[in-house]
Scaffold this active site. Structure first.
Site, PDB file in Angstrom:
ATOM      1  CG  HIS A  12      -2.029  -1.031   1.349  1.00  0.00           C
ATOM      2  ND1 HIS A  12      -3.251  -0.869   0.489  1.00  0.00           N
ATOM      3  CD2 HIS A  12      -1.924  -2.255   1.652  1.00  0.00           C
ATOM      4  CE1 HIS A  12      -3.829  -1.885   0.713  1.00  0.00           C
ATOM      5  NE2 HIS A  12      -3.272  -3.016   1.438  1.00  0.00           N
TER       6      HIS A  12
ATOM      7  CG  ASP B  32      -3.103  -4.358   4.964  1.00  0.00           C
ATOM      8  OD1 ASP B  32      -2.275  -3.469   5.162  1.00  0.00           O
ATOM      9  OD2 ASP B  32      -4.238  -4.169   4.234  1.00  0.00           O
ATOM     10  CD  GLU B  33      -5.594  -5.875   0.983  1.00  0.00           C
ATOM     11  OE1 GLU B  33      -6.898  -6.461   0.920  1.00  0.00           O
ATOM     12  OE2 GLU B  33      -5.413  -4.723   1.219  1.00  0.00           O
ATOM     13  CB  VAL B  34       2.658  -7.659   1.751  1.00  0.00           C
ATOM     14  CG1 VAL B  34       4.179  -7.571   1.025  1.00  0.00           C
ATOM     15  CG2 VAL B  34       2.627  -6.643   2.776  1.00  0.00           C
TER      16      VAL B  34
END
Length: 531
Positions: free
Chosen positions: A271, A324-326
């Protein structure tokens, strides 16, 4: 002697509450969130036109003016937009409430996680003269909560043109169930003006929330000034959609004076595309721009600089490091990063762990404890610092596993407490229980509380308030009120929630109707209390 008498009064009143509170019909009490213990009568008092604040300055000197400001906001709230035209010259003086007497035990006004937020509020019936309400608290922040409750039992009377307190005498003994009661706002997907952030903070205080989780930056934009690396905010949408460092400090101060901590977040290593607008070296390559380049020492210098600057204004004990969401494929496909991985004997998941743990070490060096999204726990939970709080948002059951592993947890499960899911009803928000399937008292104590999340993809300043409220109020009561006082059927609180929603409207908060889904418009003409 006065303080001793005040304490004796409260001991007697506490016994009175414990005896009769179970018999109180809470369906007829328009207080939100519902207090821990409450009793009331059937009389009425009028607020004196010169309603005043009395304090014991020897205990709490209020040198910063937090209590005085809170009292002045109370007066503004109870008056609303009405003109007070009351003439009390022919009224029995025993019916006039002259003011509120507040006793604060702690001399400190430091706001931090886990402070005592309890309060004991007593509003007498007509007896004696002069007549004062009494508020006893450990900290000034408990006093702010007590003043919010007081504001909800005051009403403008259209016949007398005065402020009336009905159902006196009141005895309320109250404290929060959870120490962390949060709301996330996202200022990357859409910019939120400082004035709107302050409006959100005000509305949070009405519902006794105490943490504003500021998701400051994300892939889409980097609006926050970082003095150590001034080109970072080149990633803002425009030169006018930015927050100066002084703006951030002002927001923190504004929130603190209302009893609200500000939790700052930088979401790393994913992100993060916007970081490279000002510093392209943070990208693995111009064709592959996130996660941040794990192989470049400059990446960690920038993160350390951000955290160093954060420590100057964000005084809350926690900082949020995301995690998160890597998607690590960018590292593996970029030649120089891939070579670094080989040299370090790491694959993508190993590099992800390396990055998160190194960022944690930096946060700890600046005096912070850490909050990470749950993916870090799922992937390498046994490697996380013991000072980590796991924020559960994605997978059911993670909270139970985190506390079983000895880590603290915050609940934000997306199917119930994500405000951008507009078809999630307030009833869903209300029944969401942070301690589901956690029965061991020691593990229950590791659940700090919960947080509702206002992700910003589909909201800006035009619709943020009606998307937040009233559904967030449903979660706020879940986080404040004792479990045994919460009805299993949300239908039992719909009238009280509608009343609170109307109160928000009267205070200038654009809260949507209770009937319908998230931020629905009113269906037809009618009373606010029926929508």
């Amino acid at each position: 002697m006065r303080q001793k008498r005040f304490l004796i009064i409260f001991i007697g009143l506490l016994v009175h509450v414990l005896v009769i509170s179970a018999a109180v019909d809470i369906k007829n009490l328009n207080i939100w969130p519902m207090p821990k213990d409450v009793s009331h009568g059937h009389g009425s008092l009028y607020l004196d036109n010169d309603f005043e604040l009395k304090t014991d300055g020897s205990r709490y000197p209020d040198s910063s003016g937090i209590l005085k400001d809170g009292f002045l906001r109370l007066i503004d709230l109870v008056k609303g937009t009405h003109v007070i035209e009351a003439n009390f010259s022919h009224l029995d003086s025993s019916l006039l409430l002259k003011g509120i007497h507040i006793v604060v035990s702690s001399p400190s006004d430091e706001l931090q996680h886990g402070i005592d937020e309890s309060y004991k509020l007593y509003i007498p019936a007509a007896q004696g003269n002069p007549l004062y309400a009494h508020l006893e608290v450990q900290t000034v922040y408990g006093a702010l909560h007590g003043l919010q409750t007081f504001s909800q039992v005051c009403h403008f009377n259209f016949t007398t043109r005065a402020i009336v307190v009905h159902q006196v005498p009141w005895t309320i003994v109250d404290q929060p169930r959870f120490s962390y009661r949060g709301l996330l706002i996202d200022t990357s997907r859409h910019y939120q003006p400082v004035a709107m952030i302050k409006k959100v903070i005000d509305s949070m205080s009405y519902a006794k929330l105490n943490v504003l989780h500021w998701h400051t930056v994300d892939s889409q934009s980097f609006p926050l000034e970082i003095p150590s690396y001034p080109k970072l905010w080149d990633g803002a949408y425009s030169v006018s959609e930015r927050y100066t460092f002084a703006d951030a400090a002002d927001i923190v101060s504004y929130a603190q004076r209302r009893g609200i901590n500000v939790l700052a977040e930088i979401d790393v290593p994913g992100h993060s595309l916007s970081w490279g607008i000002g510093y392209p070296a943070l990208w693995p390559s111009t064709d592959c721009k996130e996660p941040l380049d794990v192989s470049n020492e400059f990446t960690f210098k920038v993160i350390d600089g951000v955290l160093s600057d954060f420590s100057k204004i964000f005084q809350y004990k926690f900082v949020h490091l995301g995690g998160d969401e890597v998607n690590t494929s960018c590292w593996e496909l970029t030649p120089h990063v891939s070579q670094w991985l080989q040299n370090k004997h790491l694959n993508g998941s190993g590099a992800y762990q390396y990055f998160v743990l190194r960022a944690q070490e930096m946060a700890l060096s600046h005096g912070y404890e850490i909050i990470n999204w749950e993916e870090t726990f799922i992937n390498f939970g046994d490697k996380l610092s013991l000072k980590t709080v796991v924020q559960n948002w994605l997978v059911t059951g993670v909270a139970q596993k985190a506390v079983a592993a000895g880590l603290r947890c915050i609940l934000s499960n997306q199917e119930r407490w994500y405000l951008d899911n507009l078809d999630t009803t307030w009833q869903d928000f209300y029944i969401n229980e942070p301690l589901t399937n956690i029965t061991d008292p020691k593990q229950q104590a590791l659940v700090l509380g919960g947080e509702v999340c206002m992700w910003g993809e589909s909201i800006d300043a035009s619709d943020i308030e009606q998307t937040i409220w009233p559904r967030t109020a449903a979660a706020a009561e879940r986080l404040w009120t004792p479990y045994d006082k919460l009805p299993k059927d949300p239908a039992q609180v719909v009238g009280r929630l509608a009343h609170f929603r109307c109160l928000l409207n009267q205070r200038g908060v654009a809260a949507a109707p209770v009937v319908g889904f998230g931020r629905s418009a009113p269906l037809r003409p009618g009373s606010c209390y029926m929508q």
